[in-house]
Design an enzyme around this catalytic site. Structure first.
Site, PDB file in Angstrom:
ATOM      1  N   TYR A  28       0.823  -0.391   0.008  1.00 15.94           N
ATOM      2  CA  TYR A  28      -0.216   0.211   0.091  1.00 15.94           C
ATOM      3  C   TYR A  28       0.785   1.151  -0.346  1.00 15.94           C
ATOM      4  CZ  TYR A  28      -3.913  -3.055   1.210  1.00 15.94           C
ATOM      5  OH  TYR A  28      -4.385  -3.927   1.568  1.00 15.94           O
ATOM      6  N   ASP A 158     -13.100  -4.775   2.970  1.00 14.60           N
ATOM      7  CA  ASP A 158     -13.180  -4.696   1.193  1.00 14.60           C
ATOM      8  C   ASP A 158     -14.699  -5.836   0.962  1.00 14.60           C
ATOM      9  OD1 ASP A 158     -11.528  -3.019   1.731  1.00 14.60           O
ATOM     10  OD2 ASP A 158     -10.577  -3.184   0.156  1.00 14.60           O
ATOM     11  N   TRP A 339     -11.167  -9.469   4.283  1.00 17.57           N
ATOM     12  CA  TRP A 339     -11.975 -10.225   5.815  1.00 17.57           C
ATOM     13  C   TRP A 339     -13.750 -10.492   5.897  1.00 17.57           C
ATOM     14  CZ3 TRP A 339     -11.726  -5.516   8.470  1.00 17.57           C
ATOM     15  CH2 TRP A 339     -11.459  -4.740   8.521  1.00 17.57           C
ATOM     16  N   GLU A 382      -1.322  -7.213   9.072  1.00 16.83           N
ATOM     17  CA  GLU A 382      -2.170  -6.539   9.334  1.00 16.83           C
ATOM     18  C   GLU A 382      -3.697  -6.901   9.856  1.00 16.83           C
ATOM     19  OE1 GLU A 382      -4.093  -4.929   4.816  1.00 16.83           O
ATOM     20  OE2 GLU A 382      -3.072  -6.720   4.704  1.00 16.83           O
TER      21      GLU A 382
END
Length: 419
Positions: A28, A158, A339, A382
């Site tokens: 990112y 997402d 997710w 993460e």
């Protein structure tokens, strides 16, 4: 100060690009909206001026209509997809065309509470921008009552199963060829599928086609769903923004009105059949029928109830580490795919704020101890597999480092004892 404290500070410094922080190097490479707000909170534990600067850089990219975009492309990084040329928003600096969970007011309040002696001038400058962003959410995305999103990325969660019902109606077959960068940095099995990504790009292409006219995107776009997660985050953020306004001597009646309207809309996303808050496809009026972490953000907004409590304990007790992002007893549960099952330290922290405020110190302590255990054993990843703690996604991650400094690693022995 522990060695993990030092590591967390070093990660924030390493990911600092001079006024803004990237989530992690490589995967990112730009400034992401809610990641940046969490970074500011983390910086506030050891560098308050840098914390304010992070928020100022984020809010400086605000659109004329009040929206704060989800990505700000400060510097060119041609390997990233979808980059500024794909979004084609005609903004300077270049940005994406959607927003992200509005946690900034809530985290600004926490930073302000640490810096009231010296932070007033910086808060005074930020406050009107925060108000304009909240007004954008109210006027552009709350026409159905709860907060509506026009792209799954806008939710911050997402590819969670909540969006499957809305994604099913999106045609991604004509998006053309492209090369993703994320699957070159992270195991593809942990990332959204190509079919999902094709649909994501189709939604971006629709935005470009209509010149990012937000009213047209809401009225005619391929995806529109009520999002419990942002609904609860925005409700809490309204209330925190009103606290900041009162501290500055501002009239906050407009903000209080937004908060009341949003709280009154909560019954519209309560799915009695599911026994939980639930996402809803606003094109068809159908509930997603999926219990996910967005529902449990109700605690952040003081909107819990006994039925939701029972659901929370059921899914939490079915795993070992934190709150899973999807129901572990459902067929769609995937403990390592982004997710669709993993536990996220940032979401755990938001839930913990609500549990603490509700007087549930026992649950807050348990959640903190479990989140800390993941970081102590595996580092600043993460997200994590909630069943066995396997680290997933990017490493040396900004918001995980920030959560360690602000919450998970603070008063840890006390939390472990309480848990």
């Amino acid at each position: 100060m522990t060695s993990l404290d030092n590591q967390a500070r070093a990660i924030l410094r390493k990911n600092d690009r001079g006024g803004y922080t990237v989530p992690t190097a490589g995967l990112y490479p730009y400034q992401w909206n809610w990641d940046s707000a969490f970074a500011a909170w983390g910086f506030a534990t050891f560098d308050l001026p840098r914390a304010w600067q992070e928020l100022e850089t984020l809010m400086a990219a605000q659109w004329e209509d009040g929206m704060v975009p989800h990505i700000i492309f400060h510097k060119s990084d041609p390997g990233y997809f979808p980059g500024p040329e794909v979004w084609d928003t005609s903004q300077s600096p270049a940005t994406s065309g959607i927003s992200q969970p509005p946690v900034a007011a809530t985290l600004t309040r926490l930073i302000w509470e640490e810096d009231q002696a010296f932070g007033r001038a910086r808060l005074e400058a930020l406050y009107p921008r925060l108000v304009n962003w909240h007004r954008w959410w109210h006027e552009m995305r709350c026409g159905h009552g709860p907060v509506a999103i026009t792209h799954p990325w806008e939710s911050g969660r997402d590819n969670c199963p909540d969006w499957d019902i809305g994604m099913a109606g999106v045609d991604g077959s004509q998006v053309g060829e492209y090369t993703r960068r994320d699957t070159g940095h992270v195991d593809p099995s942990m990332r959204p599928s190509k079919a999902e990504y094709d649909r994501y790009i189709a939604m971006v292409q629709f935005g470009v086609k209509v010149g990012w006219d937000q009213a047209r995107i809401v009225a005619d776009g391929p995806f529109l769903m009520a999002d419990p997660g942002i609904t609860f985050i925005l409700l809490r953020a309204h209330e925190d923004l009103a606290v900041l306004g009162r501290a500055l001597g501002q009239d906050v009646s407009e903000i209080e009105g937004w908060a009341l309207a949003l709280r009154n809309a909560l019954p519209l996303i309560w799915n009695a059949d599911l026994g939980s808050y639930d996402a809803k496809d606003l094109r068809s009026g159908r509930f997603a029928g999926v219990l996910g972490s967005g529902a449990f953000l109700a605690y952040l907004a003081g909107a819990g109830n006994p039925e939701l409590d029972a659901q929370l304990m059921r899914v939490w007790n079915a795993v070992g580490f934190g709150i899973p992002s999807a129901d572990p007893e459902a067929a769609i549960f995937d403990p390592r795919r982004y997710w669709r099952g993993p536990a996220w330290p940032v979401v755990n922290a938001l839930m913990a704020i609500g549990l603490r405020d509700a007087g549930r110190g026992d649950l807050e302590a348990r959640l903190r101890a479990e989140t800390a255990a993941l970081i102590e054993r595996h580092g600043f990843y993460e997200y994590f597999d909630p069943t066995d703690g396997t680290p997933c996604g990017g490493h040396d991650f900004t918001w995980t480092a920030a959560i360690w400094l602000t919450w998970a690693g603070r008063n840890l022995e006390q939390a472990k004892g309480a848990a």
